[in-house]
Design a protein around this motif. Structure first.
Motif, PDB file in Angstrom:
ATOM      1  N   ASP A   1      15.090  -7.704   1.806  1.00  0.00           N
ATOM      2  CA  ASP A   1      16.166  -7.852   3.232  1.00  0.00           C
ATOM      3  C   ASP A   1      15.421  -6.789   4.327  1.00  0.00           C
ATOM      4  OD1 ASP A   1      17.621  -8.579   1.488  1.00  0.00           O
ATOM      5  OD2 ASP A   1      18.273  -7.185   0.180  1.00  0.00           O
ATOM      6  N   GLY A   2      14.449  -7.264   5.307  1.00  0.00           N
ATOM      7  CA  GLY A   2      13.803  -5.910   6.317  1.00  0.00           C
ATOM      8  C   GLY A   2      14.903  -4.525   5.983  1.00  0.00           C
ATOM      9  N   GLU A   3      14.559  -4.196   5.492  1.00  0.00           N
ATOM     10  CA  GLU A   3      15.311  -2.144   5.073  1.00  0.00           C
ATOM     11  C   GLU A   3      14.708  -1.794   5.841  1.00  0.00           C
ATOM     12  OE1 GLU A   3      16.282   0.778   2.164  1.00  0.00           O
ATOM     13  OE2 GLU A   3      15.544  -0.971   0.938  1.00  0.00           O
ATOM     14  N   LEU A   4      13.266  -1.752   5.662  1.00  0.00           N
ATOM     15  CA  LEU A   4      12.343  -0.890   6.272  1.00  0.00           C
ATOM     16  C   LEU A   4      12.367  -0.955   7.868  1.00  0.00           C
ATOM     17  CD1 LEU A   4       9.484  -0.379   3.627  1.00  0.00           C
ATOM     18  CD2 LEU A   4      10.847   1.012   4.511  1.00  0.00           C
ATOM     19  N   ALA A   5      12.657  -2.192   8.405  1.00  0.00           N
ATOM     20  CA  ALA A   5      12.271  -2.183   9.679  1.00  0.00           C
ATOM     21  C   ALA A   5      13.382  -2.100  10.453  1.00  0.00           C
ATOM     22  CB  ALA A   5      12.124  -4.037   9.573  1.00  0.00           C
ATOM     23  N   ALA A   6      14.670  -2.581   9.417  1.00  0.00           N
ATOM     24  CA  ALA A   6      16.208  -1.807  10.645  1.00  0.00           C
ATOM     25  C   ALA A   6      15.937  -0.646  10.656  1.00  0.00           C
ATOM     26  CB  ALA A   6      17.100  -2.430   9.367  1.00  0.00           C
ATOM     27  N   ARG A   7      15.204  -0.117   9.993  1.00  0.00           N
ATOM     28  CA  ARG A   7      15.594   1.661   9.744  1.00  0.00           C
ATOM     29  C   ARG A   7      14.421   2.154  10.935  1.00  0.00           C
ATOM     30  NH1 ARG A   7      15.456   2.248   4.067  1.00  0.00           N
ATOM     31  NH2 ARG A   7      13.366   4.240   4.261  1.00  0.00           N
ATOM     32  N   GLY A   8      13.534   1.571  11.358  1.00  0.00           N
ATOM     33  CA  GLY A   8      12.063   1.658  12.284  1.00  0.00           C
ATOM     34  C   GLY A   8      12.208   1.624  13.350  1.00  0.00           C
ATOM     35  N   THR A   9      11.769   1.533  14.046  1.00  0.00           N
ATOM     36  CA  THR A   9      11.738   1.323  15.806  1.00  0.00           C
ATOM     37  C   THR A   9      10.070   1.019  16.394  1.00  0.00           C
ATOM     38  OG1 THR A   9      13.108   3.064  16.207  1.00  0.00           O
ATOM     39  CG2 THR A   9      11.984   2.826  18.410  1.00  0.00           C
ATOM     40  N   VAL A  10      10.146   0.383  16.937  1.00  0.00           N
ATOM     41  CA  VAL A  10       8.967  -0.625  17.502  1.00  0.00           C
ATOM     42  C   VAL A  10       8.026   0.097  18.081  1.00  0.00           C
ATOM     43  CG1 VAL A  10       7.915  -2.794  18.719  1.00  0.00           C
ATOM     44  CG2 VAL A  10      10.021  -2.934  17.470  1.00  0.00           C
ATOM     45  N   ASP A  11       7.142   0.622  17.794  1.00  0.00           N
ATOM     46  CA  ASP A  11       6.326   1.771  18.575  1.00  0.00           C
ATOM     47  C   ASP A  11       5.314   0.337  20.146  1.00  0.00           C
ATOM     48  OD1 ASP A  11       4.545   3.990  18.933  1.00  0.00           O
ATOM     49  OD2 ASP A  11       3.848   2.499  19.076  1.00  0.00           O
ATOM     50  N   GLU A  12       6.062   0.469  21.059  1.00  0.00           N
ATOM     51  CA  GLU A  12       5.679  -0.520  21.929  1.00  0.00           C
ATOM     52  C   GLU A  12       4.016  -0.550  22.088  1.00  0.00           C
ATOM     53  OE1 GLU A  12       7.118  -2.957  23.122  1.00  0.00           O
ATOM     54  OE2 GLU A  12       9.323  -2.580  22.578  1.00  0.00           O
ATOM     55  N   GLU A  13       3.503   0.450  21.848  1.00  0.00           N
ATOM     56  CA  GLU A  13       1.480   0.835  22.153  1.00  0.00           C
ATOM     57  C   GLU A  13       0.722   0.140  20.772  1.00  0.00           C
ATOM     58  OE1 GLU A  13       0.966   4.597  23.057  1.00  0.00           O
ATOM     59  OE2 GLU A  13       1.723   4.952  24.562  1.00  0.00           O
ATOM     60  N   THR A  14       0.999   0.392  19.985  1.00  0.00           N
ATOM     61  CA  THR A  14       0.726  -0.330  19.094  1.00  0.00           C
ATOM     62  C   THR A  14       0.552  -2.106  18.843  1.00  0.00           C
ATOM     63  OG1 THR A  14       0.861   1.456  17.212  1.00  0.00           O
ATOM     64  CG2 THR A  14       0.707  -0.689  16.482  1.00  0.00           C
ATOM     65  N   LEU A  15       2.022  -2.286  19.275  1.00  0.00           N
ATOM     66  CA  LEU A  15       2.391  -4.057  19.374  1.00  0.00           C
ATOM     67  C   LEU A  15       1.161  -4.417  20.878  1.00  0.00           C
ATOM     68  CD1 LEU A  15       4.692  -6.061  18.631  1.00  0.00           C
ATOM     69  CD2 LEU A  15       5.622  -5.858  20.325  1.00  0.00           C
TER      70      LEU A  15
ATOM     71  N   GLU B   1       0.710  -1.528  -0.257  1.00  0.00           N
ATOM     72  CA  GLU B   1       0.140   0.189   0.164  1.00  0.00           C
ATOM     73  C   GLU B   1       0.898   1.199   0.139  1.00  0.00           C
ATOM     74  OE1 GLU B   1      -3.870   2.223   2.194  1.00  0.00           O
ATOM     75  OE2 GLU B   1      -2.147   1.520   3.665  1.00  0.00           O
ATOM     76  N   HIS B   2       1.685   1.128   1.189  1.00  0.00           N
ATOM     77  CA  HIS B   2       2.437   2.572   1.015  1.00  0.00           C
ATOM     78  C   HIS B   2       3.396   2.601  -0.247  1.00  0.00           C
ATOM     79  CE1 HIS B   2       5.158   5.635   3.198  1.00  0.00           C
ATOM     80  NE2 HIS B   2       6.359   4.951   2.579  1.00  0.00           N
ATOM     81  N   THR B   3       3.697   1.358  -1.291  1.00  0.00           N
ATOM     82  CA  THR B   3       4.577   1.831  -2.314  1.00  0.00           C
ATOM     83  C   THR B   3       3.613   2.002  -3.396  1.00  0.00           C
ATOM     84  OG1 THR B   3       5.249  -0.437  -2.483  1.00  0.00           O
ATOM     85  CG2 THR B   3       6.466   0.953  -1.215  1.00  0.00           C
ATOM     86  N   GLY B   4       2.182   1.836  -3.763  1.00  0.00           N
ATOM     87  CA  GLY B   4       1.679   1.660  -4.487  1.00  0.00           C
ATOM     88  C   GLY B   4       1.957   0.424  -4.969  1.00  0.00           C
ATOM     89  N   GLY B   5       1.896  -0.262  -4.566  1.00  0.00           N
ATOM     90  CA  GLY B   5       2.404  -1.519  -5.249  1.00  0.00           C
ATOM     91  C   GLY B   5       3.903  -1.943  -6.148  1.00  0.00           C
ATOM     92  N   ALA B   6       4.484  -0.824  -6.369  1.00  0.00           N
ATOM     93  CA  ALA B   6       6.290  -0.815  -6.072  1.00  0.00           C
ATOM     94  C   ALA B   6       7.096  -1.431  -5.871  1.00  0.00           C
ATOM     95  CB  ALA B   6       6.657   1.237  -6.297  1.00  0.00           C
ATOM     96  N   ARG B   7       6.611  -2.094  -4.338  1.00  0.00           N
ATOM     97  CA  ARG B   7       7.413  -2.893  -3.842  1.00  0.00           C
ATOM     98  C   ARG B   7       6.047  -3.720  -3.132  1.00  0.00           C
ATOM     99  NH1 ARG B   7      11.574   0.057   0.058  1.00  0.00           N
ATOM    100  NH2 ARG B   7      12.711  -2.056   1.336  1.00  0.00           N
ATOM    101  N   GLN B   8       6.295  -5.153  -2.634  1.00  0.00           N
ATOM    102  CA  GLN B   8       4.984  -5.895  -2.028  1.00  0.00           C
ATOM    103  C   GLN B   8       5.522  -6.167  -0.895  1.00  0.00           C
ATOM    104  OE1 GLN B   8       4.101  -8.327  -5.856  1.00  0.00           O
ATOM    105  NE2 GLN B   8       2.919  -6.567  -6.311  1.00  0.00           N
ATOM    106  N   PHE B   9       7.265  -6.236  -0.617  1.00  0.00           N
ATOM    107  CA  PHE B   9       7.251  -7.016   0.792  1.00  0.00           C
ATOM    108  C   PHE B   9       8.385  -6.024   1.304  1.00  0.00           C
ATOM    109  CE2 PHE B   9       9.724  -8.651  -3.032  1.00  0.00           C
ATOM    110  CZ  PHE B   9      10.573  -8.949  -2.110  1.00  0.00           C
ATOM    111  N   ASP B  10       9.462  -6.334   2.588  1.00  0.00           N
ATOM    112  CA  ASP B  10      10.247  -5.402   2.816  1.00  0.00           C
ATOM    113  C   ASP B  10      11.138  -6.295   2.336  1.00  0.00           C
ATOM    114  OD1 ASP B  10      11.863  -3.605   4.290  1.00  0.00           O
ATOM    115  OD2 ASP B  10      11.906  -5.002   6.328  1.00  0.00           O
TER     116      ASP B  10
END
Length: 383
Positions: A210-224, A199-208
């Protein structure tokens, strides 16, 4: 017997074909992998599959068209697999098909639908085809999943171990000496991650990748914490689920009214959700063997290892079984059991009232000869 297993998982991005030479050594199945090839779905066909998946509505004519077109796509890859993996000669093809719907009411599976008409495969290859492997277990009161539990139990018997497949949905088989194996779907593996990236890429990418996005992000504990309240996680095994539950609209409903997270933080949080629910499902075993597409996501694997510090977490490649080919090989073995008249389901794993010979057989030019006289007690993979 040379057997080809065909598989497309809940990510519905491609079809895998894995071939193996399967023989019998006493009461042990000996599986010698011959290789694997993969073919992505035609973009138009993949879009049609996506459009028909829950929670979307579809029609009988669309289902008919999909059954034919998916069957033809599986047949195309089967022809290649016979030529490229089996030197032009295979004895049996086993097709899982494409899961379109898994009908669950109050924890009980009432039906399951995999499309991909196997007659196209038999017609194109001349090989006998075993298909529709899940329905018989459902008819016997089981979940129809995870059927790979039979192979895991034969392969890992004697250990205290868990085999986990990280596809769209994560499933686990847990074996302990002297106990019946148990197996179940633990929840989403890549399903929610793939949905938000697409959804975020409009279908240009369909998975993360090599975990690239997750590696750049921080876990939101409240959402988790909010997502971990999903009642499915607390249900006892046996249980199964799919994209009927874990899809993009489900995630939107869960997060309604909350601040929008940056995509990196959302993917990191969903990756941690998968790791946490997988770890909770298998906690207490000595060895965890990972397979499936999620093994290629180093962030997901690292988070699972961090959540299971007491266990040796390895990929099935390290244990002698190609991780990308595991499910297709597993269905090849299940089809081998079927044509030998042997049960392919484990009641302790699926919740069925008894083990069943699985699937429907579409004859080819000739039926394979039986080579197994009774139920196998173990399984080993050989190079």
């Amino acid at each position: 017997m040379r057997v080809i297993g065909l598989m497309s998982g809940t990510s519905h991005d491609a079809i895998d074909a894995a071939a193996a030479e399967i023989s019998v050594d006493g009461d042990t199945l000996v599986v010698r992998p011959l290789g694997m090839i993969t073919a992505g779905y035609d973009p138009e066909l993949r879009a049609a599959i996506t459009a028909a998946l829950p929670p979307a509505k579809t029609s009988v004519d669309d289902v008919c068209r999909l059954d034919t077109r998916i069957g033809q796509a599986f047949a195309d890859l089967a022809v290649r697999a016979v030529a490229e993996l089996c030197d032009g000669e295979a004895d049996l093809i086993v097709s899982h098909g494409q899961t379109m719907y898994h009908w669950v009411e109050d924890g009980r599976v009432e039906g399951t639908l995999q499309l991909g008409q196997p007659a196209w495969i038999a017609e194109r290859t001349g090989c006998t085809v075993v298909a529709d492997l899940r329905s018989r277990d459902v008819a016997a009161g089981g979940q129809g999943a995870p059927l790979v539990s039979m192979i895991d139990a034969l392969w890992l018997g004697g250990e205290t171990a868990a085999a986990v497949n990280l596809g769209g949905i994560a499933n686990a088989t847990i074996v302990r000496p002297g106990q019946d194996p148990i197996a179940f779907d633990s929840g989403p593996a890549n399903a929610l991650i793939d949905a938000v990236v697409t959804e975020h890429t409009g279908g240009a990418r369909q998975f993360d990748a090599d975990g690239e996005l997750a590696a750049r992000g921080t876990v939101d504990e409240e959402t988790l914490d909010l997502l971990l309240r999903e009642p499915y996680y607390q249900r006892p095994a046996p249980k199964s689920t799919g994209k009927e539950l874990f899809h993009l609209d489900y995630l939107r409903e869960q997060l309604a009214g909350r601040p929008t997270l940056p995509i990196e933080d959302l993917v990191a949080t969903l990756t941690e959700l998968t790791a946490r629910t997988v770890a909770d499902a298998v906690r207490g075993v000595e060895r965890v063997i990972l397979a499936g597409g999620g093994v290629r996501n180093p962030q997901l694997v690292a988070r699972i290892r961090a959540a299971l510090p007491e266990a040796d977490v390895v990929s099935s490649d390290d244990a002698g079984l190609p991780s990308d080919a595991k499910e297709a090989l597993a269905f090849a073995v299940l089809g081998f059991l079927t044509v030998n008249g042997q049960a392919g389901s484990l009641p302790s794993a699926t919740g069925a009232s008894h083990g069943s010979v699985l699937g429907a057989i579409v004859p080819g030019h000739s039926l394979p000869a039986r080579t197994l006289d009774g139920p196998p007690r173990s399984l080993r993979f050989e190079a």
